[in-house]
Design a protein around this motif. Structure first.
Motif: not given
Length: 365
Positions: A231-259
């Motif tokens: 869901a987006r309000i372009p240029g203002v804010r967005a929300k993204v719903a994700v899940s991982s297909l592998k237990p070893t992958i954190d979907p939120i942390g992976t998308i955010i990335g290191s720092k």
């Protein structure tokens, strides 16, 4: 026309078209030219692929000797007695084929045929390009800005054609100039006789954010992280719903990335758009509760109404402002993300208040 097939084959190779399509285009051009030069005649064009021969036959209907149609339209009708000179077994109503020598039409016929064939080949190429880009709807493309018109429509080169980014598909506050590199997704492809091919691109659709995530996050591109909804309000804010297909992958942390390096690069491309990444859950109650983050909710109950399902969200009074968000942005995005109508219900505080004297007793001997 002994060399016609070889010429058409060379033309197909040169333009990157199917040989069969070029042959059909030639048949159309030939028919239109013959009718222009000879009148409204009936033609059959026979293509012998095995022997690489192309024959043009003019068709006439056999009529009685007293039928005036043969006088008025001798191209399409033939008297019975004349038809018997060709075949004694012919009768009224039968069709007779005469091979047409197109070369007899001379230079004028050849020039008309060339113009008509050029037109048909152009239409064939446009159709091929249209089908190509129609199959690329939602795809991320990158191009160099070649023009910005007076209405702030921005044009970029996409292969053989230009794509247009209308102002309505541009994130608020951003602008482009000739020479800039621009990313967008293909939103709309159309073709008509007057305007040719129109390719509209966009930077405001949820699909654009999805493609940017896949570009920045290999795990999302490979399908190890699934993007369920955006869901987006372009240029203002967005929300993204994700899940991982592998237990070893954190979907939120992976998308955010290191720092935050990955999410920050995506936000920068979106003119500073803030992006909330939440973990999807198949249980709508839990998904809705997460979608209202940063608010903390007490409970979610789905109720069926005449207008459809409504999520009744109970929360403490101090969490209501967080759930709604500035200008109602947070709850609006949560509605869009979960596809549920959300109603907030403040939780009544029924717990008895402690008297200050009671606390003194804790420290008395």
């Amino acid at each position: 026309m002994d060399k016609t097939i070889d010429i058409l084959n060379a033309l197909a190779n040169e333009k990157g078209l199917k040989f069969e399509d070029v042959v059909e285009a030639f048949k159309i051009a030939l028919t239109k030219t013959a009718q222009k030069m000879l009148g409204d005649i009936n033609l059959v064009i026979d293509f012998d692929a095995e022997n690489k021969k192309l024959h043009i036959y003019q068709i006439a209907e056999v009529v009685a000797d007293d039928d005036n149609r043969a006088l008025e339209n001798e191209e399409n009708f033939i008297y019975l007695d004349e038809a018997h000179d060709i075949d004694p077994n012919l009768k009224v109503g039968d069709k007779v084929e005469f091979e047409l020598d197109f070369e007899k039409l001379g230079r004028a016929g050849a020039a008309n045929l060339q113009r008509e064939l050029d037109f048909q080949i152009l239409r064939l190429m446009e159709k091929q390009i249209y089908e190509k880009y129609k199959n690329r709807l939602g795809e991320l493309i990158t191009g160099v800005v070649v023009k910005v018109d007076n209405e702030n429509n921005t044009y970029i080169e996409i292969g053989e054609v230009k794509g247009v980014l209308p102002q309505r598909n541009r994130i608020k506050g951003e602008s482009f100039k000739v020479g800039d590199l621009l990313k967008a997704v293909i939103k709309y492809v159309n073709m008509d006789k007057s305007r040719g091919i129109t390719i509209e691109i966009s930077r405001t659709t949820p699909k654009f954010l999805e493609e940017l995530i896949k570009l920045a996050v290999p795990e999302a591109k490979e399908g190890l992280i699934k993007i369920h909804s955006i869901a987006r309000i372009p240029g203002v804010r967005a929300k993204v719903a994700v899940s991982s297909l592998k237990p070893t992958i954190d979907p939120i942390g992976t998308i955010i990335g290191s720092k935050g390096v990955r999410i920050n690069s995506i936000s920068k491309e979106l003119n500073g758009e803030n992006i909330d990444v939440i973990e999807y859950n198949e249980a709508p109650e839990l998904f809705i509760a997460r979608a209202l983050s940063p608010a903390i909710v007490d409970s979610v109950k789905i109720e069926e109404t005449k207008e459809g399902p409504v999520a009744k969200v109970t929360l403490k009074p101090d969490q209501k402002a967080k759930a709604i968000g500035k200008n109602g942005i947070n709850i609006t995005l949560a509605n869009m993300l979960t596809k549920h109508k959300i109603e907030l219900v403040e939780k009544e505080d029924n717990e008895p208040k402690k008297d200050a004297a009671d606390f003194d007793k804790l420290f008395s001997i």
